[in-house]
Scaffold this motif. Sequence first.
Motif, mmCIF file in Angstrom:
data_model
loop_
_atom_site.group_PDB
_atom_site.id
_atom_site.type_symbol
_atom_site.label_atom_id
_atom_site.label_comp_id
_atom_site.label_asym_id
_atom_site.label_seq_id
_atom_site.Cartn_x
_atom_site.Cartn_y
_atom_site.Cartn_z
ATOM 1 N N GLY A 115 3.468 4.984 0.601
ATOM 2 C CA GLY A 115 3.214 5.661 -0.662
ATOM 3 C C GLY A 115 1.786 6.106 -0.859
ATOM 4 O O GLY A 115 1.495 6.877 -1.787
ATOM 5 N N PRO B 287 13.436 1.857 -2.426
ATOM 6 C CA PRO B 287 12.104 2.297 -2.865
ATOM 7 C C PRO B 287 11.139 1.126 -2.905
ATOM 8 O O PRO B 287 11.548 -0.040 -2.930
ATOM 9 C CB PRO B 287 12.363 2.858 -4.262
ATOM 10 N N TYR C 267 8.761 7.693 -0.609
ATOM 11 C CA TYR C 267 7.820 6.751 -1.237
ATOM 12 C C TYR C 267 6.767 7.459 -2.088
ATOM 13 O O TYR C 267 6.108 6.817 -2.912
ATOM 14 C CB TYR C 267 7.134 5.913 -0.150
#
Length: 345
Positions: free
Chosen positions: A49, A33, A97
Amino acid sequence: MLVLVMTVGALFSGAYANFTCPPPGFSPFSCPPLPTPTQAKNVLQLHPGNIEAVMALGDSITAGFAMQDGPLEYRGTVYSTGGDDGAFSIGNFLAHYNPNLKGRATGVTIPLTHEGKGLNFAVSGARVRDLPGQINRLAAKLNTSEYIGVKNKWKLLTVFIGANDICECKSMTAAQFETQLTAAMTQIHQTFPKTFVNIMTIFNISGVWEVRKDRPYCEVAVPVLHECSCLENNKENLQRMDNLAVAVNAVTRKVAKQFADLQDANFTVVVQPAIEDVALTKYPADMVQDLLSDLDCFHPSLCTDQGFAVGVWNNMFQPSGKKSNSIDPLNPAKIHCPSVTEFIQ
């Protein structure tokens, strides 16, 4: 013609059912992540993200037609916006994300639907001239209560169009394609703010004619179903298809550059050439069957579609001029894991 394919599928689907890749296949998406990124102010500074929604326009390939050997559109596992659990898709990769990502499609649809699923509004049989209708329907969906919240947030739109235009090699020209693609991209620019557009180039479809000979069913099915009018026992037309594919790819690059050169902070178009140099004829006869649908021996199988997903995803983190233009689902490329400093490009 698609109705005929569906009828044949109802009779023969499941006869082979080898739409998955042979070992080793694709490794699960296991990237670490990343921290939640700060709000992006420029389309050229997007981290995974930052993307709030995935969208798609195109034809039967992006609708996922027949890729699991049935006469259905498998939108839940399609490379661009698939949202089924475990699906290899750009949508699922991005959701790693941003778990709140919108637009992914799940399940299946009936072929030729114009209703889309999620924010995937590809229509089987579509040509470039049909993109305006898809754009209108996508815009209407973004105005619904389900999606209005992401209308003015960062979105990733994947466009893959041109296969059906190339199949009309006796009437379609590169000049027509350019006019129609430019009009569609202008409409996209005017309709969807805060959008990064992936536009894909296309491979030589003519290779399907050659590899059909590797299986008795396909040798009959490809000419009988005749999903691609120029895909026939005519060397002149097969060469026309190849020439038109080269010209269409050149046009795609030209049009993408025109919109990238606008330097609009909220919009850009980038060519992702991951599948441009896929040559079916290079594979052994016993392997080609894993790459094409067993329903019609024409559309990509799930195995190939997974290759599309990884190829385009990797393209998204490769600079212009250094983007890979070939995939090999039988020897899968490693999935790129972006770092905290990398932007989508």
